[in-house]
Design an enzyme around this catalytic site. Sequence first.
Site, mmCIF file in Angstrom:
data_model
loop_
_atom_site.group_PDB
_atom_site.id
_atom_site.type_symbol
_atom_site.label_atom_id
_atom_site.label_comp_id
_atom_site.label_asym_id
_atom_site.label_seq_id
_atom_site.Cartn_x
_atom_site.Cartn_y
_atom_site.Cartn_z
ATOM 1 N N GLU A 94 41.850 38.386 39.647
ATOM 2 C CA GLU A 94 41.080 37.823 40.767
ATOM 3 C C GLU A 94 39.679 38.417 40.726
ATOM 4 O O GLU A 94 39.513 39.621 40.515
ATOM 5 C CB GLU A 94 41.752 38.181 42.103
ATOM 6 C CG GLU A 94 41.157 37.425 43.285
ATOM 7 C CD GLU A 94 41.764 37.877 44.613
ATOM 8 O OE1 GLU A 94 42.956 37.645 44.848
ATOM 9 O OE2 GLU A 94 41.006 38.480 45.405
ATOM 10 N N GLU A 148 47.464 43.061 45.746
ATOM 11 C CA GLU A 148 46.554 44.179 46.014
ATOM 12 C C GLU A 148 47.186 45.223 46.927
ATOM 13 O O GLU A 148 47.055 45.150 48.151
ATOM 14 C CB GLU A 148 45.256 43.673 46.662
ATOM 15 C CG GLU A 148 44.377 42.872 45.732
ATOM 16 C CD GLU A 148 43.031 42.492 46.353
ATOM 17 O OE1 GLU A 148 42.844 42.695 47.572
ATOM 18 O OE2 GLU A 148 42.176 41.978 45.611
HETATM 19 C C1 IDC Z 1 40.654 36.142 51.627
HETATM 20 C C2 IDC Z 1 40.147 34.742 51.863
HETATM 21 C C3 IDC Z 1 39.804 34.578 53.331
HETATM 22 C C4 IDC Z 1 41.028 34.924 54.148
HETATM 23 C C5 IDC Z 1 41.565 36.293 53.786
HETATM 24 C C6 IDC Z 1 42.855 36.598 54.502
HETATM 25 O O1 IDC Z 1 39.031 34.496 51.044
HETATM 26 O O2 IDC Z 1 39.379 33.269 53.601
HETATM 27 O O3 IDC Z 1 40.709 34.882 55.497
HETATM 28 O O4 IDC Z 1 41.780 36.382 52.407
HETATM 29 O O5 IDC Z 1 43.125 37.930 54.546
HETATM 30 C C7 IDC Z 1 41.016 39.740 48.053
HETATM 31 C C8 IDC Z 1 42.329 39.122 48.337
HETATM 32 C C9 IDC Z 1 42.185 37.712 48.836
HETATM 33 C C10 IDC Z 1 41.012 37.590 49.779
HETATM 34 C C11 IDC Z 1 39.742 37.870 48.981
HETATM 35 C C12 IDC Z 1 38.456 37.745 49.787
HETATM 36 O O6 IDC Z 1 43.189 39.178 47.220
HETATM 37 O O7 IDC Z 1 43.375 37.382 49.502
HETATM 38 O O8 IDC Z 1 40.971 36.269 50.287
HETATM 39 N N1 IDC Z 1 39.839 39.199 48.397
HETATM 40 O O9 IDC Z 1 38.453 38.658 50.819
HETATM 41 N N2 IDC Z 1 40.785 40.900 47.488
HETATM 42 C C13 IDC Z 1 39.477 41.127 47.495
HETATM 43 C C14 IDC Z 1 38.851 40.051 48.051
#
Ligand code: IDC
Length: 448
Positions: free
Chosen positions: A373, A285
């Site tokens: 995702e 991302e």
């Molecule tokens: C989130 C995890 C969370 C963690 C975080 C770290 O769910 O537990 O603390 O990352 O930065 C994304 C990302 C993905 C995210 C997820 C939810 O690709 O890494 O995971 N998310 O926030 N993009 C949109 C949402």
Amino acid sequence: MKQKKRIMAWVMVLMIVFTVYQVRDVSEAATKSVAGAWKKDSKGWYYKFSDGSGYAKDEWIRGSYVNKKGYWEKKWDGEWKQNKKGWWFQAGTWYPKNEWIQYNRKYYYFGADGYMLTDQWIGKYYVDKNGVWTKTRSTTAPDNPVKAWGALQVKGTDLCSSTGAKVQLKGVSTFGIIWDEGRDNINLEAFKTLKSWGVNTIRLAVYTEEYGGYCRNDVDRSRLDGIIENGVSYATQLGLYVIIDWHILNDNNPNTHISEAKQFFAKYSKKYAGYNNILYEICNEPNGGTSWADVKSYADTIIPIIRQNDDDAVILVGTPTWSQKPDEAAKNPVNQKKNVMYVAHFYASEHGSDLRNAITNARKMGAPVFISECSVTRASGDGEINYTAANEWKKFVNDNNLSFVEWSLSNKAETSAMIKSGCSKHSGWTDSDLKDSALFFKKWFGEN
Ligand code: IDC
């Protein structure tokens, strides 16, 4: 003149073969829902119930009348009827339920209550607004997806099998591969459990800069490599596709760690060159003001590195603003376009029609889109599930036959984590072990 006739003859043969093939395809689907079978003896056709209760007599079976002697007499002595709820087909006292019916060379499907279904997929068949079967896709979950579909390819905007049939990948993403709340869910039995739900793809989320990330100095990289290689091995043993995801996030711009990315993709594309089930996601991302021009420049460096070893693996390219701008990518695609798809990520309680329009526009411009995702929560990975919004996404994704991957296989205390926080199982989860987000996707995985 002679040649013209011969060509005409061939065209006729092809048309007949095509028609017979299509008709057989649907009637097979119909037969499955009927508890019994037509059989034939010297006197004619009769109908044997599969529960051992004997033979049909003086009754309507799937629109055919079986006479008092137990033999088929006539068919389709029925008519279409309509009320406020919709259309159904009545033949004697019988009306079709949970099955396909052929009428005037067209196929219709009737739901459990007997009403004709419209505008939706029924398994791999689509019925239009008039209830007529108009198209077919090949998404029925095969026992071994990789064996059934082979090396994937992109045709137009569609992801297809090696023989060119449209496919839909349905995946689950690991949590950060080394993170406590998900690490132990990367095992053979866990992937078997997911496969039993209809999942055909696993995404391995290799964070780059976050805690435990591949590009950090304080990380044991060989340990990460071990987890990636095990994950690929488990997926491969089960005939699942696997996405190796270079999970940039805090680093904002994929160029931040481009030298590590070059090494990473050179290494893995070489290691897995002979595999037909690997997809490479080269930047999760891009965000923080990273432009598509930045991402394209990165992609135009990394794609040729992968192509040196593997000339056809599907490559997924993230798009700006947390992979929400596939339309920007579509306007100025990467240089080497073969088997490249652009990424969109949705979190249904937060993203809606703007993102869907961006996906639609990208596809209209000829850019293939892959949803590597998604979840039904807020973008934080936590927060409420909006089922109305979630179902809008589901319909859009299915209608466009887009591939999708659920975030994530962890038991962290956040609503997008699939497993309940109190559950310490690392495979064999039952519904009571799963959070609502996972139940939503589990149902979806199992459809078609
Ligand atoms: C989130 C995890 C969370 C963690 C975080 C770290 O769910 O537990 O603390 O990352 O930065 C994304 C990302 C993905 C995210 C997820 C939810 O690709 O890494 O995971 N998310 O926030 N993009 C949109 C949402």
